[in-house]
Design an enzyme around this catalytic site. Structure first.
Site, short mmCIF file in Angstrom:
data_model
loop_
_atom_site.label_atom_id
_atom_site.label_comp_id
_atom_site.label_asym_id
_atom_site.label_seq_id
_atom_site.Cartn_x
_atom_site.Cartn_y
_atom_site.Cartn_z
N HIS A 120 -10.36 18.46 -41.79
CA HIS A 120 -10.23 19.92 -41.84
C HIS A 120 -11.55 20.59 -42.24
CE1 HIS A 120 -7.23 22.83 -41.03
NE2 HIS A 120 -6.70 23.00 -42.23
N ASN A 153 -4.75 27.78 -39.83
CA ASN A 153 -4.56 28.79 -40.88
C ASN A 153 -5.83 29.52 -41.28
OD1 ASN A 153 -1.78 28.53 -41.08
ND2 ASN A 153 -1.94 26.78 -42.47
N PHE A 170 -9.37 28.39 -50.47
CA PHE A 170 -8.68 27.39 -49.65
C PHE A 170 -8.64 27.90 -48.21
CE2 PHE A 170 -7.59 25.49 -53.64
CZ PHE A 170 -7.60 24.13 -53.31
N TYR A 189 -11.52 17.07 -50.79
CA TYR A 189 -11.39 17.50 -49.39
C TYR A 189 -12.68 17.35 -48.59
CZ TYR A 189 -6.98 19.65 -50.84
OH TYR A 189 -5.71 19.86 -51.32
N ASN A 214 -6.48 28.58 -45.96
CA ASN A 214 -5.60 29.68 -45.52
C ASN A 214 -6.01 31.04 -46.09
OD1 ASN A 214 -4.85 29.02 -48.12
ND2 ASN A 214 -2.67 29.23 -47.78
#
Length: 194
Positions: free
Chosen positions: A21, A115, A67, A16, A69
């Site tokens: 993001h 989120n 993560f 990631y 969220n």
């Protein structure tokens, strides 16, 4: 009112690291680098942390290792431990509603479907009144493509624009501590990477 905690939102792990993001974490990484304050993993705060001094003010840096969220777990834990109020927190996050090359400061507001912001608001006792740095990543044009878009890597041309906006945001963060939020906001909001 001084900022005491600067947070960069991200998903953990190498797969990631280069995704849109994670733009918030890129900003905190750059601040840590500019101020020679390397981030170190601190499990009790569920993230990578560092401590910097800006104009005599003690400021914590945090990139959660949860993560996205679950970002509020890290932010809430650190804010509680150091008795930091929501309006003393700056959260940097990717922003679909701004184009690459643009970044803007904002105080309070909703989560706009993000989120990470949603969880932070919840873990701060449903208090949305923290500062945000919105790092523009653009929008795929179709709301059904948003998840794939934010979890995708920007092309080199867009990455360059995002990096330039983050660089300007880091300079404006230092200006905020020197000359106040109004001046920093005015400068950042007139910037657009070409």
């Amino acid at each position: 009112m001084a900022i005491k905690l600067i947070v960069g939102l991200a998903n953990p792990g190498a797969e990631y690291a280069a995704t849109r993001h994670n733009a918030g974490a890129w900003y905190v990484d750059l601040l840590a680098e500019r101020l020679r304050a390397p981030l170190r993993e601190e499990p009790k705060f569920f993230g990578y942390t560092s401590r910097i001094t800006l104009e005599g003010e003690d400021v914590r840096l945090l990139v959660p290792t949860t993560f996205m969220n679950l970002s509020g777990k890290a932010v809430g834990t650190m804010a509680s431990f150091y008795r930091i109020q929501p309006d003393e927190i700056l959260v940097a996050h990717d922003e679909l509603d701004l184009p690459p090359g643009v970044a803007k400061f904002k105080l309070g507001g909703g989560h706009g479907g993000h989120n990470g912001l949603k969880d932070i608001i919840s873990k701060l006792g449903n208090n949305p009144n923290f500062h945000r740095l919105r790092v523009g990543i653009g929008h795929p044009g179709d709301k059904n493509k948003v998840v794939g878009f934010v979890l995708g890597k920007p092309p080199v041309s867009e990455q360059k624009l995002i990096d330039e906006a983050i660089d300007e945001a880091a300079r404006c963060t230092e200006l905020w501590f020197k000359e106040g939020l109004a001046k920093a906001t005015s400068r950042l909001h007139t910037f657009k990477a070409q």
